[in-house]
Design a protein around this motif. Sequence first.
Motif, PDB file in Angstrom:
ATOM      1  N   VAL A   1     -28.416 -49.852 -38.363  1.00  0.00           N
ATOM      2  CA  VAL A   1     -28.792 -48.579 -38.990  1.00  0.00           C
ATOM      3  C   VAL A   1     -27.959 -47.443 -38.409  1.00  0.00           C
ATOM      4  O   VAL A   1     -27.494 -46.556 -39.137  1.00  0.00           O
ATOM      5  N   LEU A   2     -27.749 -47.459 -37.089  1.00  0.00           N
ATOM      6  CA  LEU A   2     -26.942 -46.417 -36.441  1.00  0.00           C
ATOM      7  C   LEU A   2     -25.512 -46.424 -36.962  1.00  0.00           C
ATOM      8  O   LEU A   2     -24.903 -45.365 -37.172  1.00  0.00           O
ATOM      9  N   LEU A   3     -24.976 -47.611 -37.173  1.00  0.00           N
ATOM     10  CA  LEU A   3     -23.603 -47.739 -37.665  1.00  0.00           C
ATOM     11  C   LEU A   3     -23.441 -47.029 -39.008  1.00  0.00           C
ATOM     12  O   LEU A   3     -22.399 -46.411 -39.269  1.00  0.00           O
ATOM     13  N   ALA A   4     -24.464 -47.107 -39.841  1.00  0.00           N
ATOM     14  CA  ALA A   4     -24.412 -46.443 -41.144  1.00  0.00           C
ATOM     15  C   ALA A   4     -24.704 -44.952 -41.049  1.00  0.00           C
ATOM     16  O   ALA A   4     -24.569 -44.225 -42.050  1.00  0.00           O
ATOM     17  N   THR A   5     -25.098 -44.488 -39.853  1.00  0.00           N
ATOM     18  CA  THR A   5     -25.497 -43.091 -39.678  1.00  0.00           C
ATOM     19  C   THR A   5     -24.347 -42.210 -39.198  1.00  0.00           C
ATOM     20  O   THR A   5     -24.418 -40.979 -39.308  1.00  0.00           O
ATOM     21  N   ILE A   6     -23.297 -42.812 -38.633  1.00  0.00           N
ATOM     22  CA  ILE A   6     -22.197 -42.027 -38.061  1.00  0.00           C
ATOM     23  C   ILE A   6     -21.379 -41.412 -39.191  1.00  0.00           C
ATOM     24  O   ILE A   6     -20.481 -42.041 -39.753  1.00  0.00           O
TER      25      ILE A   6
ATOM     26  N   SER B   1     -13.673 -47.325 -23.782  1.00  0.00           N
ATOM     27  CA  SER B   1     -12.255 -47.604 -24.031  1.00  0.00           C
ATOM     28  C   SER B   1     -12.014 -47.978 -25.488  1.00  0.00           C
ATOM     29  O   SER B   1     -10.993 -47.617 -26.074  1.00  0.00           O
ATOM     30  N   VAL B   2     -12.967 -48.698 -26.094  1.00  0.00           N
ATOM     31  CA  VAL B   2     -12.840 -49.033 -27.515  1.00  0.00           C
ATOM     32  C   VAL B   2     -12.858 -47.764 -28.361  1.00  0.00           C
ATOM     33  O   VAL B   2     -12.113 -47.645 -29.338  1.00  0.00           O
ATOM     34  N   LEU B   3     -13.683 -46.800 -27.972  1.00  0.00           N
ATOM     35  CA  LEU B   3     -13.705 -45.512 -28.672  1.00  0.00           C
ATOM     36  C   LEU B   3     -12.349 -44.827 -28.599  1.00  0.00           C
ATOM     37  O   LEU B   3     -11.804 -44.365 -29.618  1.00  0.00           O
ATOM     38  N   ILE B   4     -11.766 -44.770 -27.411  1.00  0.00           N
ATOM     39  CA  ILE B   4     -10.481 -44.080 -27.240  1.00  0.00           C
ATOM     40  C   ILE B   4      -9.362 -44.828 -27.951  1.00  0.00           C
ATOM     41  O   ILE B   4      -8.506 -44.224 -28.614  1.00  0.00           O
TER      42      ILE B   4
ATOM     43  N   THR C   1     -16.295 -47.995 -34.543  1.00  0.00           N
ATOM     44  CA  THR C   1     -15.768 -49.215 -33.920  1.00  0.00           C
ATOM     45  C   THR C   1     -16.502 -49.523 -32.625  1.00  0.00           C
ATOM     46  O   THR C   1     -16.848 -50.679 -32.345  1.00  0.00           O
ATOM     47  N   ALA C   2     -16.764 -48.487 -31.823  1.00  0.00           N
ATOM     48  CA  ALA C   2     -17.474 -48.678 -30.557  1.00  0.00           C
ATOM     49  C   ALA C   2     -18.896 -49.172 -30.794  1.00  0.00           C
ATOM     50  O   ALA C   2     -19.392 -50.064 -30.088  1.00  0.00           O
ATOM     51  N   ILE C   3     -19.570 -48.621 -31.798  1.00  0.00           N
ATOM     52  CA  ILE C   3     -20.942 -49.049 -32.103  1.00  0.00           C
ATOM     53  C   ILE C   3     -20.946 -50.458 -32.680  1.00  0.00           C
ATOM     54  O   ILE C   3     -21.862 -51.258 -32.421  1.00  0.00           O
ATOM     55  N   PHE C   4     -19.920 -50.792 -33.456  1.00  0.00           N
ATOM     56  CA  PHE C   4     -19.809 -52.157 -33.980  1.00  0.00           C
ATOM     57  C   PHE C   4     -19.706 -53.162 -32.838  1.00  0.00           C
ATOM     58  O   PHE C   4     -20.277 -54.260 -32.903  1.00  0.00           O
ATOM     59  N   LEU C   5     -18.991 -52.803 -31.778  1.00  0.00           N
ATOM     60  CA  LEU C   5     -18.900 -53.681 -30.611  1.00  0.00           C
ATOM     61  C   LEU C   5     -20.284 -53.904 -30.004  1.00  0.00           C
ATOM     62  O   LEU C   5     -20.619 -55.024 -29.597  1.00  0.00           O
TER      63      LEU C   5
END
Length: 551
Positions: free
Chosen positions: A374-379, A443-446, A518-522
């Motif tokens: 749900v969070l992934l769809a919220t960003i 690091s995935v975020l960056i 991408t970071a949240i997907f991880l």
Amino acid sequence: MGVDAGSVAAPAPKASMLPIAVLAAAQFIMVLDTTVMNVAISQIVIDLDTTITSVQAAITLYTLVMAAFMLTGSRMGDLFGRRKILGVGLVVYGTGSFITAISPNMTVLYIGWSFIEGFGAVLVIPALATLIVANYSGAQRALAYGILAAAMGAGAGLGPLIGGFATTEFSWRYVFAAESVVVVLVLLVLNRIGDAPRSDHKVRMDYVGAVLSAVGLGLVVFAILKTGEWGWVQPSGALTIGGTEITPFGFSVVPFMIAAGLFVIAGFLRYESKLAAEGRDPLLDPAILRIGPLQNGLGMMATQQTILAGTFFILPVYLQVVLGLDALETGVRLLPLSLALIVLSGIGGRLGGKVAPRTIVTAGVGVLLLGIIVLLATIQPELNGVRFTVAMLLAGGGIGLALSQIGNVIMSSVGSDEANAASGLQGTAQNLGASLGTALIGSVLIIGLTSGVQDRLAVDTSLPKDVREQLAEGTAGGVDIITTAEAEQKLTDAGLSPAEVDSATAIYEEARLDGLRTAIFLAAILALLAVPVARRLPDKPLSTQAAPGAP
């Protein structure tokens, strides 16, 4: 044949709540300041004239110090007594909190928070789990671990609200100063809790093992922390020593550092096995790692902490940097996660004496995974308040259910003689997961942000070719996580026209959101991988099972 009255077990008397209240207070402040540091990121960057990446490094170093030296801290409890070491650790921790509160720059903050507080926590955390074993048993122990998990959840959950209010209305420094006061209050009643019995065998410190474990774990986590700057395989930047860039065979130094760390850890385990075989005192007897419930409990602890720490780093970045909320508004938005974590930790603790850990933890992981989806769809560029709240409730509730059981699974898998070693391993897994969460997901975020900017610059037609080449060259070594206003100012200072600034800023905003997703997907992948581990946890309530080696 008559029944010997002495053989009939009398009901266990109800233990005092004072020990768990004291231990929960200590656990609360262990977790509180990490979440305060997360929610106060923007203000710390301004106050100390630093960057988000530097604050990320401070958070990671704090948990890295704990992960690297937790086994050593556990052995100190064997040497000097758990309650005494808990007191010493609290004094060290309180001193670090005070230094953090008065930090004039990042160097002092690193010293006070990342190192002094970290070393204090190394002494405190193993003692907490062992002292619960010393003061409670059976269903009361399960409840005590649930309360300890709730305290951890309260620190992680209320930290954003407390830190947000203090940061917005006063200063983030007040929270760290207040922690020193809480430490003093805990020390005043510390002698009123029962101490764990000490072995008649005189224990010696394994200095070689302490160094090997610290170096091995430190190399792995530090390498992951620097992936955003140095790259995973292809070097986006480089470790520089004496003006010379270190790029082995043209590759990033990161995989070589990770391999070196794993090699040292393997050497540590071999050395510890040798000490155990010779009848000497290893820092950790590797035989304990072959206990199935302990293995799975440690795996779940590390995974849950990785997700929790990474999420608490990502969400304030989204709320403050992307949406422009202040620290207090960020804390309010994270409050549903906090409340769900606290409530479900308590419920899970009460269920622990009646329902199998496998059932509770698997349910928790499933709820957590749903929350992350749900969070992934919220960003999005604008906040969907209802969807975000639902995501926080699900994620917090799932983590709360899982954490309410894991500590009891770990500590109930060993006998009393191995309790301190198990508590050291639990603390190591907890903080190794936390440091990996902040380092890996950060690091995935960056990396996602940098690659997103580079990919968009390669195909964008709204900017002249020379401007795209200039921006591509300037961002090749990594892109900072900054607000839209700061990005506009940097682009203006670089000499771009207003129209070019608008186009380049739009590219940056899109790439920033992609990096967050991408970071949240991880985090979702990690939650999915935790399901088979949860299915290997004990399938009966722990209050009905005797620990291996226990009477």
